[in-house]
Scaffold this motif. Sequence first.
Motif, PDB file in Angstrom:
ATOM      1  N   MET A   1     -67.592 -12.462  34.428  1.00 39.99           N
ATOM      2  CA  MET A   1     -68.135 -13.801  34.377  1.00 39.99           C
ATOM      3  C   MET A   1     -67.022 -14.841  34.393  1.00 39.99           C
ATOM      4  O   MET A   1     -67.170 -15.873  34.992  1.00 39.99           O
ATOM      5  CB  MET A   1     -68.992 -13.919  33.107  1.00 39.99           C
ATOM      6  CG  MET A   1     -69.745 -15.199  33.033  1.00 39.99           C
ATOM      7  SD  MET A   1     -71.116 -15.116  34.164  1.00 39.99           S
ATOM      8  CE  MET A   1     -72.095 -16.419  33.568  1.00 39.99           C
ATOM      9  N   LYS A   2     -65.911 -14.516  33.739  1.00 38.41           N
ATOM     10  CA  LYS A   2     -64.801 -15.452  33.676  1.00 38.41           C
ATOM     11  C   LYS A   2     -64.175 -15.647  35.054  1.00 38.41           C
ATOM     12  O   LYS A   2     -63.799 -16.751  35.415  1.00 38.41           O
ATOM     13  CB  LYS A   2     -63.762 -14.941  32.672  1.00 38.41           C
ATOM     14  CG  LYS A   2     -62.667 -15.922  32.421  1.00 38.41           C
ATOM     15  CD  LYS A   2     -61.725 -15.397  31.369  1.00 38.41           C
ATOM     16  CE  LYS A   2     -60.623 -16.409  31.128  1.00 38.41           C
ATOM     17  NZ  LYS A   2     -59.678 -15.972  30.144  1.00 38.41           N
ATOM     18  N   ASN A   3     -64.072 -14.586  35.859  1.00 42.88           N
ATOM     19  CA  ASN A   3     -63.497 -14.683  37.193  1.00 42.88           C
ATOM     20  C   ASN A   3     -64.353 -15.572  38.097  1.00 42.88           C
ATOM     21  O   ASN A   3     -63.836 -16.285  38.941  1.00 42.88           O
ATOM     22  CB  ASN A   3     -63.347 -13.303  37.824  1.00 42.88           C
ATOM     23  CG  ASN A   3     -62.242 -12.510  37.141  1.00 42.88           C
ATOM     24  OD1 ASN A   3     -61.357 -13.089  36.525  1.00 42.88           O
ATOM     25  ND2 ASN A   3     -62.332 -11.204  37.229  1.00 42.88           N
ATOM     26  N   ARG A   4     -65.674 -15.503  37.917  1.00 43.68           N
ATOM     27  CA  ARG A   4     -66.570 -16.324  38.729  1.00 43.68           C
ATOM     28  C   ARG A   4     -66.351 -17.807  38.420  1.00 43.68           C
ATOM     29  O   ARG A   4     -66.345 -18.632  39.312  1.00 43.68           O
ATOM     30  CB  ARG A   4     -68.011 -15.923  38.460  1.00 43.68           C
ATOM     31  CG  ARG A   4     -68.998 -16.635  39.327  1.00 43.68           C
ATOM     32  CD  ARG A   4     -70.380 -16.037  39.176  1.00 43.68           C
ATOM     33  NE  ARG A   4     -71.344 -17.044  39.583  1.00 43.68           N
ATOM     34  CZ  ARG A   4     -72.497 -17.235  39.043  1.00 43.68           C
ATOM     35  NH1 ARG A   4     -72.885 -16.471  38.044  1.00 43.68           N
ATOM     36  NH2 ARG A   4     -73.311 -18.155  39.464  1.00 43.68           N
ATOM     37  N   ASN A   5     -66.187 -18.142  37.167  1.00 41.78           N
ATOM     38  CA  ASN A   5     -65.932 -19.531  36.785  1.00 41.78           C
ATOM     39  C   ASN A   5     -64.580 -20.007  37.303  1.00 41.78           C
ATOM     40  O   ASN A   5     -64.435 -21.158  37.689  1.00 41.78           O
ATOM     41  CB  ASN A   5     -65.996 -19.696  35.269  1.00 41.78           C
ATOM     42  CG  ASN A   5     -67.420 -19.597  34.751  1.00 41.78           C
ATOM     43  OD1 ASN A   5     -68.369 -19.799  35.508  1.00 41.78           O
ATOM     44  ND2 ASN A   5     -67.568 -19.274  33.489  1.00 41.78           N
ATOM     45  N   ASN A   6     -63.601 -19.123  37.299  1.00 37.19           N
ATOM     46  CA  ASN A   6     -62.292 -19.479  37.842  1.00 37.19           C
ATOM     47  C   ASN A   6     -62.379 -19.754  39.334  1.00 37.19           C
ATOM     48  O   ASN A   6     -61.738 -20.674  39.840  1.00 37.19           O
ATOM     49  CB  ASN A   6     -61.272 -18.367  37.572  1.00 37.19           C
ATOM     50  CG  ASN A   6     -60.868 -18.310  36.112  1.00 37.19           C
ATOM     51  OD1 ASN A   6     -61.082 -19.258  35.357  1.00 37.19           O
ATOM     52  ND2 ASN A   6     -60.292 -17.187  35.717  1.00 37.19           N
ATOM     53  N   GLY A   7     -63.160 -18.960  40.052  1.00 36.53           N
ATOM     54  CA  GLY A   7     -63.333 -19.161  41.491  1.00 36.53           C
ATOM     55  C   GLY A   7     -63.996 -20.491  41.785  1.00 36.53           C
ATOM     56  O   GLY A   7     -63.580 -21.223  42.698  1.00 36.53           O
ATOM     57  N   THR A   8     -65.019 -20.823  41.007  1.00 42.18           N
ATOM     58  CA  THR A   8     -65.699 -22.105  41.176  1.00 42.18           C
ATOM     59  C   THR A   8     -64.750 -23.258  40.901  1.00 42.18           C
ATOM     60  O   THR A   8     -64.732 -24.258  41.634  1.00 42.18           O
ATOM     61  CB  THR A   8     -66.923 -22.197  40.244  1.00 42.18           C
ATOM     62  OG1 THR A   8     -67.785 -21.084  40.493  1.00 42.18           O
ATOM     63  CG2 THR A   8     -67.686 -23.472  40.450  1.00 42.18           C
ATOM     64  N   ALA A   9     -63.949 -23.127  39.854  1.00 44.01           N
ATOM     65  CA  ALA A   9     -62.993 -24.176  39.505  1.00 44.01           C
ATOM     66  C   ALA A   9     -61.968 -24.366  40.614  1.00 44.01           C
ATOM     67  O   ALA A   9     -61.625 -25.502  40.965  1.00 44.01           O
ATOM     68  CB  ALA A   9     -62.297 -23.841  38.190  1.00 44.01           C
ATOM     69  N   ILE A  10     -61.496 -23.269  41.180  1.00 47.25           N
ATOM     70  CA  ILE A  10     -60.502 -23.356  42.256  1.00 47.25           C
ATOM     71  C   ILE A  10     -61.107 -24.016  43.492  1.00 47.25           C
ATOM     72  O   ILE A  10     -60.473 -24.868  44.122  1.00 47.25           O
ATOM     73  CB  ILE A  10     -59.928 -21.958  42.572  1.00 47.25           C
ATOM     74  CG1 ILE A  10     -59.062 -21.487  41.401  1.00 47.25           C
ATOM     75  CG2 ILE A  10     -59.132 -21.980  43.871  1.00 47.25           C
ATOM     76  CD1 ILE A  10     -58.610 -20.058  41.498  1.00 47.25           C
ATOM     77  N   VAL A  11     -62.349 -23.651  43.834  1.00 49.34           N
ATOM     78  CA  VAL A  11     -63.012 -24.261  44.982  1.00 49.34           C
ATOM     79  C   VAL A  11     -63.186 -25.757  44.760  1.00 49.34           C
ATOM     80  O   VAL A  11     -62.937 -26.575  45.657  1.00 49.34           O
ATOM     81  CB  VAL A  11     -64.381 -23.579  45.245  1.00 49.34           C
ATOM     82  CG1 VAL A  11     -65.213 -24.388  46.228  1.00 49.34           C
ATOM     83  CG2 VAL A  11     -64.175 -22.169  45.759  1.00 49.34           C
ATOM     84  N   LEU A  12     -63.597 -26.153  43.557  1.00 53.26           N
ATOM     85  CA  LEU A  12     -63.767 -27.570  43.253  1.00 53.26           C
ATOM     86  C   LEU A  12     -62.439 -28.325  43.331  1.00 53.26           C
ATOM     87  O   LEU A  12     -62.379 -29.447  43.837  1.00 53.26           O
ATOM     88  CB  LEU A  12     -64.394 -27.753  41.871  1.00 53.26           C
ATOM     89  CG  LEU A  12     -65.858 -27.345  41.755  1.00 53.26           C
ATOM     90  CD1 LEU A  12     -66.313 -27.449  40.314  1.00 53.26           C
ATOM     91  CD2 LEU A  12     -66.723 -28.192  42.656  1.00 53.26           C
ATOM     92  N   ILE A  13     -61.381 -27.710  42.851  1.00 52.07           N
ATOM     93  CA  ILE A  13     -60.067 -28.338  42.909  1.00 52.07           C
ATOM     94  C   ILE A  13     -59.612 -28.510  44.355  1.00 52.07           C
ATOM     95  O   ILE A  13     -59.106 -29.564  44.740  1.00 52.07           O
ATOM     96  CB  ILE A  13     -59.040 -27.522  42.095  1.00 52.07           C
ATOM     97  CG1 ILE A  13     -59.356 -27.641  40.604  1.00 52.07           C
ATOM     98  CG2 ILE A  13     -57.616 -27.978  42.387  1.00 52.07           C
ATOM     99  CD1 ILE A  13     -58.582 -26.686  39.734  1.00 52.07           C
ATOM    100  N   VAL A  14     -59.811 -27.492  45.180  1.00 51.06           N
ATOM    101  CA  VAL A  14     -59.404 -27.564  46.584  1.00 51.06           C
ATOM    102  C   VAL A  14     -60.207 -28.628  47.330  1.00 51.06           C
ATOM    103  O   VAL A  14     -59.645 -29.448  48.066  1.00 51.06           O
ATOM    104  CB  VAL A  14     -59.542 -26.179  47.260  1.00 51.06           C
ATOM    105  CG1 VAL A  14     -59.397 -26.284  48.770  1.00 51.06           C
ATOM    106  CG2 VAL A  14     -58.537 -25.205  46.688  1.00 51.06           C
ATOM    107  N   VAL A  15     -61.523 -28.651  47.137  1.00 51.78           N
ATOM    108  CA  VAL A  15     -62.359 -29.649  47.807  1.00 51.78           C
ATOM    109  C   VAL A  15     -61.978 -31.051  47.345  1.00 51.78           C
ATOM    110  O   VAL A  15     -61.871 -31.982  48.144  1.00 51.78           O
ATOM    111  CB  VAL A  15     -63.859 -29.357  47.576  1.00 51.78           C
ATOM    112  CG1 VAL A  15     -64.720 -30.521  48.036  1.00 51.78           C
ATOM    113  CG2 VAL A  15     -64.264 -28.086  48.289  1.00 51.78           C
TER     114      VAL A  15
END
Length: 98
Positions: A1-15
């Motif tokens: 679950m933690k990895n999924r939140n990290n992926g979302t955070a990274i996508v939001l940061i990149v966008v």
Amino acid sequence: MKNRNNGTAIVLIVVGALMLFGLFAPLFGKLIGLLFPILLIVLGYYGIRRGRVVIGTIILAFGALSLLAKLSWIIGPLLGIALVIFGISLLKGKKSYY
């Protein structure tokens, strides 16, 4: 679950970074430019429904006028096309008895 939140955070940061650098500015600028007046219209309607008629009407009117201004580039030509079609239908509707 933690990895999924990290992926979302990274996508939001990149966008967000791409938006800041202006790579998506034309697309997001136009979308935000249309979404904000629509949001004002929805909030104004919601205010009217909740009993805040004066402030709801003011917000709704401001949103409607803003949206009208944003869409003026298409409203003019559409109005012109509608007038031409209406004029042609009036000419065809006349019956001549000569």
